[in-house]
Design a protein around this motif. Sequence first.
Motif, PDB file in Angstrom:
ATOM      1  N   TYR A 106       5.591 -28.220  -7.933  1.00  0.00           N
ATOM      2  CA  TYR A 106       4.810 -27.865  -9.008  1.00  0.00           C
ATOM      3  C   TYR A 106       5.345 -26.287  -9.134  1.00  0.00           C
ATOM      4  O   TYR A 106       6.053 -25.829  -8.362  1.00  0.00           O
TER       5      TYR A 106
ATOM      6  N   HIS B 129       6.632 -22.732  -2.846  1.00  0.00           N
ATOM      7  CA  HIS B 129       7.715 -22.158  -2.081  1.00  0.00           C
ATOM      8  C   HIS B 129       7.819 -22.698  -0.808  1.00  0.00           C
ATOM      9  O   HIS B 129       6.948 -23.687  -0.612  1.00  0.00           O
TER      10      HIS B 129
ATOM     11  N   ASN C  82       0.049 -30.187   2.819  1.00  0.00           N
ATOM     12  CA  ASN C  82       0.627 -29.004   2.053  1.00  0.00           C
ATOM     13  C   ASN C  82       0.391 -29.036   0.556  1.00  0.00           C
ATOM     14  O   ASN C  82      -0.084 -27.884  -0.034  1.00  0.00           O
TER      15      ASN C  82
ATOM     16  N   GLY D  77      -2.158 -30.553  -1.170  1.00  0.00           N
ATOM     17  CA  GLY D  77      -3.474 -30.249  -1.416  1.00  0.00           C
ATOM     18  C   GLY D  77      -3.887 -29.016  -1.155  1.00  0.00           C
ATOM     19  O   GLY D  77      -4.739 -28.358  -2.054  1.00  0.00           O
TER      20      GLY D  77
ATOM     21  N   ASP E 172      -2.126 -26.188  -1.390  1.00  0.00           N
ATOM     22  CA  ASP E 172      -1.660 -25.111  -2.364  1.00  0.00           C
ATOM     23  C   ASP E 172      -2.358 -25.502  -3.607  1.00  0.00           C
ATOM     24  O   ASP E 172      -2.525 -24.606  -4.084  1.00  0.00           O
TER      25      ASP E 172
ATOM     26  N   ARG F  99     -10.780 -35.769   4.899  1.00  0.00           N
ATOM     27  CA  ARG F  99     -11.557 -36.573   5.862  1.00  0.00           C
ATOM     28  C   ARG F  99     -11.624 -36.243   7.166  1.00  0.00           C
ATOM     29  O   ARG F  99     -11.890 -37.061   8.043  1.00  0.00           O
ATOM     30  N   ARG F 100     -10.877 -35.231   7.689  1.00  0.00           N
ATOM     31  CA  ARG F 100     -10.866 -34.588   8.924  1.00  0.00           C
ATOM     32  C   ARG F 100     -10.697 -33.117   9.001  1.00  0.00           C
ATOM     33  O   ARG F 100     -10.457 -32.333   7.956  1.00  0.00           O
TER      34      ARG F 100
ATOM     35  N   TYR G  55      -8.903 -29.726   9.935  1.00  0.00           N
ATOM     36  CA  TYR G  55      -7.247 -29.410  10.196  1.00  0.00           C
ATOM     37  C   TYR G  55      -7.178 -27.762  10.883  1.00  0.00           C
ATOM     38  O   TYR G  55      -8.124 -27.042  10.686  1.00  0.00           O
TER      39      TYR G  55
ATOM     40  N   ASP H 264     -15.116 -36.201   2.827  1.00  0.00           N
ATOM     41  CA  ASP H 264     -14.456 -37.544   2.036  1.00  0.00           C
ATOM     42  C   ASP H 264     -15.072 -38.138   1.148  1.00  0.00           C
ATOM     43  O   ASP H 264     -16.502 -37.943   0.742  1.00  0.00           O
TER      44      ASP H 264
ATOM     45  N   GLN I  32       9.932 -36.328   8.652  1.00  0.00           N
ATOM     46  CA  GLN I  32       8.956 -35.251   8.134  1.00  0.00           C
ATOM     47  C   GLN I  32       9.040 -34.441   9.587  1.00  0.00           C
ATOM     48  O   GLN I  32       8.051 -34.391  10.053  1.00  0.00           O
TER      49      GLN I  32
HETATM   50  N1  LIG Z   1       5.073 -25.683  -0.091  1.00  0.00           N
HETATM   51  C1  LIG Z   1       5.654 -26.643   0.553  1.00  0.00           C
HETATM   52  O1  LIG Z   1       6.907 -26.572   0.900  1.00  0.00           O
HETATM   53  C2  LIG Z   1       5.189 -27.976   0.376  1.00  0.00           C
HETATM   54  C3  LIG Z   1       4.035 -28.225  -0.161  1.00  0.00           C
HETATM   55  C4  LIG Z   1       3.669 -29.458  -0.340  1.00  0.00           C
HETATM   56  C5  LIG Z   1       4.148 -30.338   0.364  1.00  0.00           C
HETATM   57  N2  LIG Z   1       5.136 -30.343   1.180  1.00  0.00           N
HETATM   58  C6  LIG Z   1       5.510 -31.371   2.130  1.00  0.00           C
HETATM   59  O2  LIG Z   1       5.595 -32.570   1.432  1.00  0.00           O
HETATM   60  C7  LIG Z   1       5.328 -33.676   2.270  1.00  0.00           C
HETATM   61  C8  LIG Z   1       4.022 -34.448   1.605  1.00  0.00           C
HETATM   62  O3  LIG Z   1       3.245 -33.473   1.574  1.00  0.00           O
HETATM   63  P1  LIG Z   1       1.726 -33.802   0.797  1.00  0.00           P
HETATM   64  O4  LIG Z   1       0.658 -32.737   1.004  1.00  0.00           O
HETATM   65  O5  LIG Z   1       1.972 -34.340  -0.394  1.00  0.00           O
HETATM   66  O6  LIG Z   1       0.899 -35.287   1.662  1.00  0.00           O
HETATM   67  P2  LIG Z   1       0.721 -35.489   3.326  1.00  0.00           P
HETATM   68  O7  LIG Z   1       0.988 -34.586   3.875  1.00  0.00           O
HETATM   69  O8  LIG Z   1       0.772 -36.892   3.290  1.00  0.00           O
HETATM   70  O9  LIG Z   1      -0.985 -35.214   3.279  1.00  0.00           O
HETATM   71  C9  LIG Z   1      -1.800 -36.014   2.674  1.00  0.00           C
HETATM   72  C10 LIG Z   1      -3.117 -35.656   2.649  1.00  0.00           C
HETATM   73  O10 LIG Z   1      -4.150 -36.606   2.045  1.00  0.00           O
HETATM   74  C11 LIG Z   1      -4.874 -37.161   2.926  1.00  0.00           C
HETATM   75  N3  LIG Z   1      -5.083 -38.543   2.497  1.00  0.00           N
HETATM   76  C12 LIG Z   1      -4.262 -39.611   2.650  1.00  0.00           C
HETATM   77  N4  LIG Z   1      -4.968 -40.651   2.266  1.00  0.00           N
HETATM   78  C13 LIG Z   1      -6.103 -40.656   2.033  1.00  0.00           C
HETATM   79  C14 LIG Z   1      -7.370 -41.415   1.463  1.00  0.00           C
HETATM   80  N5  LIG Z   1      -7.296 -42.762   1.450  1.00  0.00           N
HETATM   81  N6  LIG Z   1      -8.420 -40.789   1.677  1.00  0.00           N
HETATM   82  C15 LIG Z   1      -8.623 -39.374   1.937  1.00  0.00           C
HETATM   83  N7  LIG Z   1      -7.884 -38.596   2.262  1.00  0.00           N
HETATM   84  C16 LIG Z   1      -6.254 -39.308   2.322  1.00  0.00           C
HETATM   85  C17 LIG Z   1      -4.461 -36.987   4.105  1.00  0.00           C
HETATM   86  O11 LIG Z   1      -5.378 -37.228   5.315  1.00  0.00           O
HETATM   87  P3  LIG Z   1      -5.064 -37.528   6.654  1.00  0.00           P
HETATM   88  O12 LIG Z   1      -4.345 -36.593   7.463  1.00  0.00           O
HETATM   89  O13 LIG Z   1      -6.380 -38.011   7.232  1.00  0.00           O
HETATM   90  O14 LIG Z   1      -3.976 -38.645   6.641  1.00  0.00           O
HETATM   91  C18 LIG Z   1      -3.732 -35.723   4.108  1.00  0.00           C
HETATM   92  O15 LIG Z   1      -4.792 -34.505   4.410  1.00  0.00           O
HETATM   93  C19 LIG Z   1       4.941 -32.917   3.561  1.00  0.00           C
HETATM   94  O16 LIG Z   1       6.165 -33.002   4.382  1.00  0.00           O
HETATM   95  C20 LIG Z   1       4.742 -31.374   3.275  1.00  0.00           C
HETATM   96  O17 LIG Z   1       5.114 -30.752   4.209  1.00  0.00           O
HETATM   97  C21 LIG Z   1       5.631 -29.097   1.250  1.00  0.00           C
END
Ligand SMILES: NC(=O)c1ccc[n+]([C@@H]2O[C@H](COP(=O)([O-])OP(=O)(O)OC[C@H]3O[C@@H](n4cnc5c(N)ncnc54)[C@H](OP(=O)(O)O)[C@@H]3O)[C@@H](O)[C@H]2O)c1
Lengths: 469, 274
Positions: free
Chosen positions: A79, A83, A215, A217, A219, A236-237, A239, A320, A390
């Motif tokens: 998006y 960064h 990360n 969510g 942001d 749901r937890r 952090y 949640d 990851q």
């Molecule tokens: N700025 C950046 O550089 C940046 C920004 C965004 C993402 N990323 C990277 O991109 C990757 C993906 O990140 P992401 O944030 O999109 O996804 P993610 O790390 O998989 O986080 C998903 C979030 O949604 C929750 N979740 C998943 N299923 C759920 C459900 N059924 N009900 C309720 N909550 C649920 C997870 O909770 P649980 O912990 O309980 O599973 C977690 O809090 C990561 O490696 C991340 O570091 C980097």
Amino acid sequence: MPPSTEHGRPDPETTTLALSRDGRPVSDRGDTVCVIGAGASGLTAIKNLTEHGFGVDCYERETGVGGAWNWRHDRSPVYASTHLISSRPFTQFPDFPMPDSWPDYPHHSQLLSYFERYADHFDLRRHIWFGTEVVRVEPVADDRWDVTTRSTGGYGPERTSRYAAVVVANGHNWSPKLPSYEGLAEYRGEVMHASSYKDPAQLRGKRVLVVGAGNTGCDIAVEAAQQASRCWHSTRRGYWYAPKYVLGRPADQVNDLLLMLRVPLRLRQWLYHRTLRLTVGDLTRFGLPKPDHRVYETHPIANSQLVYYVGHGRIAPVPDVARFHGGGVTLTDGREIDPELVVFATGYLPRFEFLDPKVLGDSDASGRPRLWLNAFAPGYPTLAVAGLLQPDSGVFTLSHWQTVLFARLLQARLARPQRAAAFASRVEAGAGERYSGKVKDSSRHWFEVGHADYLRAVQRALDELEAGR
Amino acid sequence: MSATNERVRILRGREWARPVRPVRREVLGAAPELEEGRPPLLFVPGFGHGAWAFAEHWLEHAASRGFPAYAVSLRGHGGSERAPEATLRAYTHDVVQVAAGLPRQAVLVGHGAGALVVSHAMARYPARAAVLAAPVMGGWSTAATALRRNPVGTLPALVGGPLKLHRRQLFSRELPDADARRYAAQLGRVARRAQWQLLAGREAEPAVGRPPVLVLGSPDDRVVPPAALARAARRYGSAPLLFPGMGHDLMLDARWREPIDAILDWLVKEPQRA
Ligand SMILES: NC(=O)c1ccc[n+]([C@@H]2O[C@H](COP(=O)([O-])OP(=O)(O)OC[C@H]3O[C@@H](n4cnc5c(N)ncnc54)[C@H](OP(=O)(O)O)[C@@H]3O)[C@@H](O)[C@H]2O)c1
Ligand SMILES: Cc1cc2nc3c(=O)[nH]c(=O)nc-3n(C[C@H](O)[C@H](O)[C@H](O)COP(=O)(O)OP(=O)(O)OC[C@H]3O[C@@H](n4cnc5c(N)ncnc54)[C@H](O)[C@@H]3O)c2cc1C
């Protein structure tokens, strides 16, 4: 032969003609290696394979390089405000540094220009067929592979080429993971997955619920705090929200210093907890749940602003979601809220539609491969997956060393077959191995690795492969 | 010099945790009139020298033969920012930063101790090819030679003082005295820690991508004895190319044209990976 893509690029040259199992002609590409995807991992695969003397054909379904970091791509998850979360020194490729003049945490547009410069500097584009999607990858005799492609979008005929080896570098952050909820169909508000969130204008003036505290969510919650009329953030937890800077340096550099000094995990966790205590303090006073785990047991969040906006009352932490109904959302603590827009930042799932799941050791078709070093599949010595990781850091350095290891393995197959055979038995024995401390059970942690643990394992694999050379 | 260590070191905690401090760098360049797709050359001067040493003749000459040519001043040298605390790692960083900033994969050309810096840079950047000209590869034998040839200038360096190079160590008698004096007046000083690392430092890690390496020098060089030249060449699996009668500063000496033409001829033949 007529070109299969619209941009005037001839197809890979055919040497001899063979027939596929179902009798279609296959162009034999000899010793050439096929790379699927021209994101960061695919680019470093092309660079390292050609550097080791291999011919490479890379297929990329989009029209440019950069994968996730090319925001022009339909499936790009970035998006406007994205960064880096890890700072430059580790994140950059180990043999192609980002410029000194860049900030500690560059913007996504800088990342794209970095990958474009990498591609130009090493003249990688001449190996890439853009706008070409891989639809099937099948093992054939002599550890070779038939790769079937067609123009992205399904136009034009399919073509099959036979390769000596394949690197799968298709990324795992583009296919949304969407939870299902009771009543979601009746909900009259707007619903989107974070992958379609591009610009803060989408939030402006609205009552917004953000679900998930990865990360992404965090942001988006911060942007909603700045732009939306209200922001609820559902997790749901609890952090650990780590700041981007601690003790006067980017946080990951401090962590790397401790890792270099071989400070044990327990002590690192304690130090981390102390540092957070001394800065933001106990977050339960803001209504955030207490973490149900120690730091490093969920994928690290690097966000200095989330706690700040919670403290300003601009982000309301909520539990949640229990269910949806026409006018809003019921939370698990029984509270009712009435968002106009719900953003599911619930992460992504890997997809390998072009491969029989069994090839990657996914015997129950759960979608979770079972590999050694997250890269090598038992029984398939000429196949590697790059970037299915990851890390608690940047991923590019890891993809780089994965592909160096694979290039050296392919060399060993020719020059020192007994070493390659020993490697194959390591793959058999080690499939499914983990390279991180304990992590919470969640599909988001399938590929979680500690970068130091992981690279130590790659170093050992490389040393064993090269021993006695 | 010990046998080369071919083990690739993946874990680089120090580099991740303690990145080199950025400084303002001087880069001089000359562009060919016609872009012919030749690889860019990056010249790396030895200790005490700056990019100016290549700007005198070699940059323009390389460009006139179709090669985009650049020279960097290591931190604390020439027009780059002062850096009294510089280390060999910082110098290496400077070279890799400039190389990675060029549009295409570069050929690294190191002169004197700049060749040592290049050998380290090759472990952090996949050079297309490398040239080590009158290489000072470090180790105690370097010190011994320097001591024998120029005791007054060298002795203080061994106890932590500045190293002083004498103009008769650097140029042949063919070079007019006025020129020699002018060049010698531009020589700067090396950071103390880097100077020490030149003597006692680690062997370079293996070069990324095994680029072809050309070693050249003069049997009459009063800084690099023929044995050191042969040793450096052997390390990269070849024999040195020799230019009798020339002094250490091949790029400034009266017959500067011969070595640069030999380097360019070698590159035109497109040497293959080792
Ligand atoms: N700025 C950046 O550089 C940046 C920004 C965004 C993402 N990323 C990277 O991109 C990757 C993906 O990140 P992401 O944030 O999109 O996804 P993610 O790390 O998989 O986080 C998903 C979030 O949604 C929750 N979740 C998943 N299923 C759920 C459900 N059924 N009900 C309720 N909550 C649920 C997870 O909770 P649980 O912990 O309980 O599973 C977690 O809090 C990561 O490696 C991340 O570091 C980097
Ligand atoms: C919002 C966000 C921020 C992130 N921030 C960071 C960060 O700060 N640091 C970090 O290291 N990582 C970060 N990541 C992780 C990110 O996934 C990696 O940085 C990186 O993009 C992985 O590169 P890749 O080449 O493995 O995959 P991708 O970048 O996804 O590239 C895969 C490529 O393969 C192509 N492809 C896929 N299937 C096919 C097919 N069948 N045929 C042809 N081509 C195909 C795709 O079009 C794509 O170009 C972030 C992720 C997200 C979602």
